[in-house]
Structure formats: C-alpha cells, structure tokens
Design an enzyme around this catalytic site. Structure first.
Site, short mmCIF file in Angstrom:
data_model
loop_
_atom_site.label_atom_id
_atom_site.label_comp_id
_atom_site.label_asym_id
_atom_site.label_seq_id
_atom_site.Cartn_x
_atom_site.Cartn_y
_atom_site.Cartn_z
N ASP A 1 0.85 -1.19 0.00
CA ASP A 1 0.00 0.00 0.00
C ASP A 1 0.89 1.24 0.00
O ASP A 1 1.38 1.68 1.04
CB ASP A 1 -0.92 0.01 1.22
N HIS B 1 0.39 7.83 4.11
CA HIS B 1 0.97 7.13 5.25
C HIS B 1 2.47 7.37 5.40
O HIS B 1 3.11 6.77 6.27
CB HIS B 1 0.71 5.63 5.11
N ILE C 1 -0.84 9.20 8.70
CA ILE C 1 -1.61 8.29 9.55
C ILE C 1 -1.20 6.85 9.27
O ILE C 1 -0.65 6.53 8.22
CB ILE C 1 -3.12 8.46 9.34
N GLY D 1 -5.13 1.75 7.79
CA GLY D 1 -6.20 1.05 8.48
C GLY D 1 -6.00 -0.45 8.52
O GLY D 1 -6.28 -1.11 9.52
#
Length: 284
Positions: free
Chosen positions: A187, A192, A207, A210
């Site tokens: 990803d 991120h 962040i 998830g």
C-alpha cells in the site's frame, strides 16, 4: 455518473495470478509490529522461516497489493481517489494460508450502495490454489460525492458492544516507523508516509494504514485469546471508524464468547477515540 452501479455489478469476474513466499509473510508480520522481543518463541512464529505461520489478515496484501487492487478500475467505476475511504473489511478463511504459494484471485463487485451523499462499493476477491478455495476478502469502499443515483441504500446496522466490562484490555504501541515498514507490503499511498501529502488530506502528519491496525488487532486476539493458533480463525471483520498515528498506542477492549471474539479498538492517547468498530473474530 462516474459510478455506473448496474454495469459494475454485471461486469465479468476479473482474474489475476498472485504468488507469495516466506519473505512476504515475514515482512507483513514485521509491519504489524511482530518480533518484539526478538527471541520470544511466540514472536518467532511470525518472524523465523523455520517456525513460520501465517496471520489470516495477510490475505489483504497477498500478491503484493491491497485486496481492492483493480477494483477501482473495474467497469462502471471511475472515481477520484481523493474521495475514497476504506469503510470496512472482512476476511473469510476456507483453510489456513500456506507460507508460500501461487493462486488465482477472482474479483467481482457484488453490490454498490447509494448512501445519498456517498456511494459504498463492495469488492469481493475469491482466492484459490490448486487444492481449492483459500480465502475470500470483502472490502467496502466509501466514495464521497458519488451517491444519489437511486440505488439501494444497503445495510447500515451497527454492532452493539456487550453490556458488561471487557474480559481483557490490551494495549499495543505503534512504532514511529511502522507505517514506513508496513507500506512495503503493497500500500504505497503517500498519506501514510509524506507529511506534505497528509496535510493536504487534512491531517497534521501521516496516519497509520487502516489495514495495519486491522492486522495488529487480529495478532493481539490470536496471541491472547486463541493460544497463538492462527488456524482457529474462521473469519475476521471490522469497520474503520477513525485514524491512529504512528507513535500512538492502540487500546483493545476484548469480549470473549462462544466461538466469537468482539473487539473495540481506540487511540489511547486521544481519549479513546474510536479506530476500529463492529470488529469480530469468528473462530473454532
């Protein structure tokens, strides 16, 4: 409309060959924070090739990409990636994932729901090898600004937490570099990793993925409730309710039931702000 729900659901299944080996498994586990303490026998099951087992949430990155790979370019789907949020994830295991393998991933869109101001695209990936089915991933993608096309609203039920104190509370620290390591499993979203991109998206800093939180939570349940036995996991589902930042601490409130574990995950340092909700591990 950029989303043609009827066309997306009616599209022919798309098949892709995928492959993985022990290095992919080890990298994924390390990206979840496995390996601390490095010589702990329980952690070596995640990091040492001679003792390796596979956490079922690896299904979300097997083959070097997210389970939604290709789904956002499917017939009938043309969306702005800046408007896309990962709404929910389910992995159903048909048998334990081998440490290495080759398989065929077949992708479909079984449903597109109209939430008014947004659309929810349900993407399904069925993976099978020469011996038969391995796993099914159901991914819910929330697309802002793409609702209002007159489709079914779809399910909206929320899972109530048990009306009692949790059976256990676990905390898991997130390393400052964890998102940088986890993204190597496929990803590459700069949200991120790149502070400037994160600010454009409305965050003070990058962040955590998830799906990294998703994997960390399953690892905690396997280690503390299921005796470290990944083969006991039958399915694992969650709804992404909020964000967590590298350097913070996940707090997991865990309720155990017959063949079922329910978890609520929050950010400990931010007054237990919700991170994962409606989270259930079904097990043998």
């Amino acid at each position: 409309m950029p989303i043609d729900a009827a066309k997306a659901v009616a599209a022919e299944p798309r098949s892709t060959d995928i492959a993985w080996d022990h290095k992919d498994i080890q990298l994924y586990h390390l990206g979840l924070g496995a390996g601390l303490p490095a010589t702990d026998p329980d952690e070596l099951r995640y990091t040492l090739e001679s003792k390796l087992h596979v956490l079922p949430s690896f299904a979300t990155v097997a083959g070097g990409g997210m389970a939604v790979a290709g789904g956002l370019s499917a017939p009938g789907v043309d969306v702005n990636l800046a408007h896309v949020l990962h709404g929910g994830q389910t992995v159903t295991l048909h048998r334990p994932i081998p440490v290495s393998g080759t398989a065929v991933q077949t992708s479909t869109i079984p449903a597109v729901y109209d939430k008014g101001k947004a659309a929810v695209i349900v993407m399904r990936s069925d993976v099978a090898d020469a011996e038969g089915p391995l796993w099914t991933c159901d991914t819910q993608i929330f697309v802002r600004g793409e609702g209002g096309f007159g489709g079914e609203r779809g399910p909206s039920a929320r899972l109530d937490l048990p009306d009692r104190a949790p059976d256990r509370v676990e905390e898991r620290a997130i390393r400052e570099d964890q998102a940088l390591l986890y993204r190597l499993s496929g990803d590459w979203n700069p949200l991120h990793a790149d502070p400037e991109f994160a600010k454009l998206a409305g965050f003070d800093k990058p962040i955590l993925h998830g799906l990294c939180t998703y994997g960390m939570t399953l690892k905690a349940v396997v280690d503390t409730v299921l005796g470290g036995d990944v083969a006991r996991v039958r399915s694992y589902t969650t709804r992404f309710a909020g964000v967590v930042f590298p350097g913070e601490t996940l707090r997991l409130r865990i309720w155990q039931g017959e063949g079922r574990v329910q978890v609520a995950v929050s950010a400990a340092e931010r007054d237990d702000a919700p991170v994962l909700a409606d989270t259930v591990v079904e097990h043998s």
